[in-house]
Design a protein around this motif. Structure first.
Motif, PDB file in Angstrom:
ATOM      1  N   SER A  56       0.804  -1.224   0.000  1.00 37.09           N
ATOM      2  CA  SER A  56       0.000   0.000   0.000  1.00 37.09           C
ATOM      3  C   SER A  56       0.839   1.277   0.000  1.00 37.09           C
ATOM      4  CB  SER A  56      -0.965   0.017   1.193  1.00 37.09           C
ATOM      5  OG  SER A  56      -0.256   0.015   2.412  1.00 37.09           O
ATOM      6  N   ALA A  57       2.161   1.148   0.177  1.00 35.37           N
ATOM      7  CA  ALA A  57       3.033   2.322   0.101  1.00 35.37           C
ATOM      8  C   ALA A  57       2.980   2.958  -1.287  1.00 35.37           C
ATOM      9  CB  ALA A  57       4.473   1.941   0.444  1.00 35.37           C
ATOM     10  N   TYR A  58       2.569   2.149  -2.273  1.00 36.27           N
ATOM     11  CA  TYR A  58       2.512   2.641  -3.655  1.00 36.27           C
ATOM     12  C   TYR A  58       1.082   2.846  -4.139  1.00 36.27           C
ATOM     13  CZ  TYR A  58       7.298   0.960  -3.396  1.00 36.27           C
ATOM     14  OH  TYR A  58       8.597   0.739  -3.013  1.00 36.27           O
ATOM     15  N   LEU A  59       0.128   2.807  -3.214  1.00 34.59           N
ATOM     16  CA  LEU A  59      -1.281   2.905  -3.587  1.00 34.59           C
ATOM     17  C   LEU A  59      -1.943   4.077  -2.879  1.00 34.59           C
ATOM     18  CD1 LEU A  59      -2.198  -0.875  -3.107  1.00 34.59           C
ATOM     19  CD2 LEU A  59      -1.709   0.265  -5.295  1.00 34.59           C
ATOM     20  N   ASN A  60      -2.916   4.702  -3.543  1.00 29.40           N
ATOM     21  CA  ASN A  60      -3.742   5.688  -2.860  1.00 29.40           C
ATOM     22  C   ASN A  60      -5.017   5.004  -2.367  1.00 29.40           C
ATOM     23  OD1 ASN A  60      -5.693   5.678  -5.009  1.00 29.40           O
ATOM     24  ND2 ASN A  60      -4.433   7.150  -6.141  1.00 29.40           N
ATOM     25  N   LEU A  61      -5.853   5.755  -1.659  1.00 24.31           N
ATOM     26  CA  LEU A  61      -7.053   5.161  -1.056  1.00 24.31           C
ATOM     27  C   LEU A  61      -7.967   4.541  -2.097  1.00 24.31           C
ATOM     28  CD1 LEU A  61      -8.854   4.639   1.399  1.00 24.31           C
ATOM     29  CD2 LEU A  61      -9.791   6.936   1.113  1.00 24.31           C
ATOM     30  N   ASP A  62      -8.207   5.240  -3.200  1.00 26.71           N
ATOM     31  CA  ASP A  62      -9.098   4.706  -4.242  1.00 26.71           C
ATOM     32  C   ASP A  62      -8.565   3.393  -4.801  1.00 26.71           C
ATOM     33  OD1 ASP A  62     -10.852   6.813  -3.973  1.00 26.71           O
ATOM     34  OD2 ASP A  62     -10.005   7.978  -5.626  1.00 26.71           O
ATOM     35  N   GLU A  63      -7.266   3.322  -5.001  1.00 24.55           N
ATOM     36  CA  GLU A  63      -6.668   2.092  -5.540  1.00 24.55           C
ATOM     37  C   GLU A  63      -6.796   0.935  -4.552  1.00 24.55           C
ATOM     38  OE1 GLU A  63      -3.214   4.016  -8.456  1.00 24.55           O
ATOM     39  OE2 GLU A  63      -2.853   3.824  -6.293  1.00 24.55           O
ATOM     40  N   ILE A  64      -6.608   1.229  -3.280  1.00 25.12           N
ATOM     41  CA  ILE A  64      -6.770   0.194  -2.251  1.00 25.12           C
ATOM     42  C   ILE A  64      -8.198  -0.337  -2.240  1.00 25.12           C
ATOM     43  CG2 ILE A  64      -6.826  -0.216   0.250  1.00 25.12           C
ATOM     44  CD1 ILE A  64      -4.466   1.813   0.435  1.00 25.12           C
ATOM     45  N   ILE A  65      -9.156   0.581  -2.255  1.00 25.80           N
ATOM     46  CA  ILE A  65     -10.565   0.168  -2.210  1.00 25.80           C
ATOM     47  C   ILE A  65     -10.955  -0.606  -3.460  1.00 25.80           C
ATOM     48  CG2 ILE A  65     -12.951   0.987  -2.088  1.00 25.80           C
ATOM     49  CD1 ILE A  65     -11.326   1.195   0.540  1.00 25.80           C
ATOM     50  N   ASN A  66     -10.425  -0.234  -4.595  1.00 24.15           N
ATOM     51  CA  ASN A  66     -10.736  -0.959  -5.842  1.00 24.15           C
ATOM     52  C   ASN A  66     -10.209  -2.391  -5.793  1.00 24.15           C
ATOM     53  OD1 ASN A  66     -12.158   1.076  -7.130  1.00 24.15           O
ATOM     54  ND2 ASN A  66     -10.338   1.960  -8.079  1.00 24.15           N
ATOM     55  N   ILE A  67      -9.016  -2.579  -5.245  1.00 23.73           N
ATOM     56  CA  ILE A  67      -8.473  -3.939  -5.093  1.00 23.73           C
ATOM     57  C   ILE A  67      -9.380  -4.753  -4.174  1.00 23.73           C
ATOM     58  CG2 ILE A  67      -6.566  -5.289  -4.115  1.00 23.73           C
ATOM     59  CD1 ILE A  67      -4.707  -2.961  -5.007  1.00 23.73           C
ATOM     60  N   ILE A  68      -9.806  -4.136  -3.083  1.00 24.26           N
ATOM     61  CA  ILE A  68     -10.692  -4.822  -2.139  1.00 24.26           C
ATOM     62  C   ILE A  68     -12.019  -5.181  -2.784  1.00 24.26           C
ATOM     63  CG2 ILE A  68     -12.069  -4.494  -0.040  1.00 24.26           C
ATOM     64  CD1 ILE A  68      -9.697  -2.868   1.088  1.00 24.26           C
ATOM     65  N   LYS A  69     -12.610  -4.243  -3.499  1.00 21.60           N
ATOM     66  CA  LYS A  69     -13.915  -4.477  -4.135  1.00 21.60           C
ATOM     67  C   LYS A  69     -13.846  -5.633  -5.130  1.00 21.60           C
ATOM     68  CE  LYS A  69     -16.089  -0.692  -5.551  1.00 21.60           C
ATOM     69  NZ  LYS A  69     -16.239   0.693  -6.069  1.00 21.60           N
ATOM     70  N   GLU A  70     -12.780  -5.654  -5.931  1.00 22.54           N
ATOM     71  CA  GLU A  70     -12.629  -6.731  -6.908  1.00 22.54           C
ATOM     72  C   GLU A  70     -12.448  -8.079  -6.216  1.00 22.54           C
ATOM     73  OE1 GLU A  70      -9.459  -5.751  -9.564  1.00 22.54           O
ATOM     74  OE2 GLU A  70     -10.417  -3.904 -10.282  1.00 22.54           O
ATOM     75  N   ALA A  71     -11.662  -8.100  -5.147  1.00 21.13           N
ATOM     76  CA  ALA A  71     -11.416  -9.358  -4.426  1.00 21.13           C
ATOM     77  C   ALA A  71     -12.682  -9.869  -3.756  1.00 21.13           C
ATOM     78  CB  ALA A  71     -10.310  -9.150  -3.399  1.00 21.13           C
ATOM     79  N   VAL A  72     -13.399  -8.973  -3.077  1.00 19.91           N
ATOM     80  CA  VAL A  72     -14.616  -9.372  -2.375  1.00 19.91           C
ATOM     81  C   VAL A  72     -15.689  -9.834  -3.357  1.00 19.91           C
ATOM     82  CG1 VAL A  72     -16.506  -8.494  -0.949  1.00 19.91           C
ATOM     83  CG2 VAL A  72     -14.158  -7.943  -0.352  1.00 19.91           C
ATOM     84  N   ALA A  73     -15.731  -9.219  -4.531  1.00 19.12           N
ATOM     85  CA  ALA A  73     -16.696  -9.638  -5.555  1.00 19.12           C
ATOM     86  C   ALA A  73     -16.435 -11.068  -6.014  1.00 19.12           C
ATOM     87  CB  ALA A  73     -16.637  -8.689  -6.754  1.00 19.12           C
ATOM     88  N   GLU A  74     -15.180 -11.496  -5.858  1.00 19.71           N
ATOM     89  CA  GLU A  74     -14.810 -12.867  -6.210  1.00 19.71           C
ATOM     90  C   GLU A  74     -14.820 -13.787  -4.979  1.00 19.71           C
ATOM     91  OE1 GLU A  74     -11.033 -12.587  -8.164  1.00 19.71           O
ATOM     92  OE2 GLU A  74     -11.803 -11.303  -9.769  1.00 19.71           O
ATOM     93  N   ASP A  75     -15.438 -13.287  -3.906  1.00 16.98           N
ATOM     94  CA  ASP A  75     -15.597 -14.060  -2.674  1.00 16.98           C
ATOM     95  C   ASP A  75     -14.251 -14.412  -2.034  1.00 16.98           C
ATOM     96  OD1 ASP A  75     -17.503 -14.947  -0.872  1.00 16.98           O
ATOM     97  OD2 ASP A  75     -17.367 -17.022  -1.559  1.00 16.98           O
TER      98      ASP A  75
END
Length: 250
Positions: A56-75
């Motif tokens: 996350s040192a290379y990510l902003n908040l939106d990028e972090i949340i997008n990774i989470i959303k994609e992962a959670v959508a895939e259960d």
């Protein structure tokens, strides 16, 4: 445990100081997002081979949340790994707000704060009878503004034990503000990377700590502890183990 986010406090640095529950969550995670500038990567050694890992040192908040959303959508189970305990200067509040807005389930596993790693490194108790029964956890004002009543100079007037995050890089200004309340002879300790193998400790008073910190070339990743608990001399023992004290819990 699928399709959710687990915030994990990885502890102050020593990989053995992560909780059992935190380690189990990392072992089960399908995706890990960790604070790479602060978290000891050894705490990730137990992860699954196929686990996706993001720094996350290379990510902003939106990028972090997008990774989470994609992962959670895939259960998938997401481990969001923070240094120390995530509830103190962990920036989880803004992440939780986004998770709630997206109806994403989450939980928080606490960790050993660098504050307590520092206390252990200093081999001290932060709350001694008749010396200090209060610990103030704070930081100086920098890019992040503070309420006026929470200024270092205002808090210094309580003469409590003060533990200051993110302040060593402005040590001169910090000392100037601390002297608004504390005596110049007040003990101060600075611990860089508490519990890491390359931990560094500098001890002094408000009169000389700034020069000592500069000589040690400590500019970041350090905790500043101020207060008479550091050099208490003689003090009254706690009532807890007094032979004449009757108490249900000892």
């Amino acid at each position: 445990m699928k399709g959710k986010v687990i915030f994990i406090g990885a502890g102050p640095g020593d990989p053995d100081l992560i909780t059992v529950k935190g380690k189990k969550a990392i072992e089960n995670a399908d995706v890990i997002i960790y604070a790479g500038s602060l978290v000891n990567e050894e705490v990730l050694d137990c992860k699954k081979e196929e686990c996706e890992v993001y720094n996350s040192a290379y990510l902003n908040l939106d990028e972090i949340i997008n990774i989470i959303k994609e992962a959670v959508a895939e259960d998938k189970l997401v481990a969001r790994v923070h240094t120390g305990d995530p509830s103190i200067y962990g920036a989880i509040g803004e992440q939780i707000r986004e998770l709630k807005a997206n109806n994403i389930e989450y939980e928080i596993i606490p960790g050993v704060s660098s504050l307590f790693g520092t206390a252990s490194a200093l081999e001290t108790e932060l709350t001694l009878p008749e010396i200090s029964q209060t610990v103030i956890i704070t930081r100086p004002e920098g890019r992040t503004p503070k309420p006026p009543l929470e200024s270092i100079s205002s808090l210094s007037k309580h003469h409590a034990t003060m533990c200051i995050f993110l302040g060593v890089g402005m040590i001169d200004k910090l000392v100037e503000e601390l002297l608004e309340g504390y005596e110049i002879t007040t003990p101060v300790s600075v611990v860089q990377k508490a519990t890491w193998n390359d931990q560094k400790i500098v001890e002094g008073t408000l009169a000389d700590i700034a020069d000592k910190v500069k000589s040690a070339n400590i500019t970041k990743t350090a905790m500043v502890v101020v207060g008479d608990v550091l050099k208490p001399g003689d003090f009254t023992p706690s009532k807890l183990y007094d032979a004449n004290f009757k108490h249900e819990y000892r």
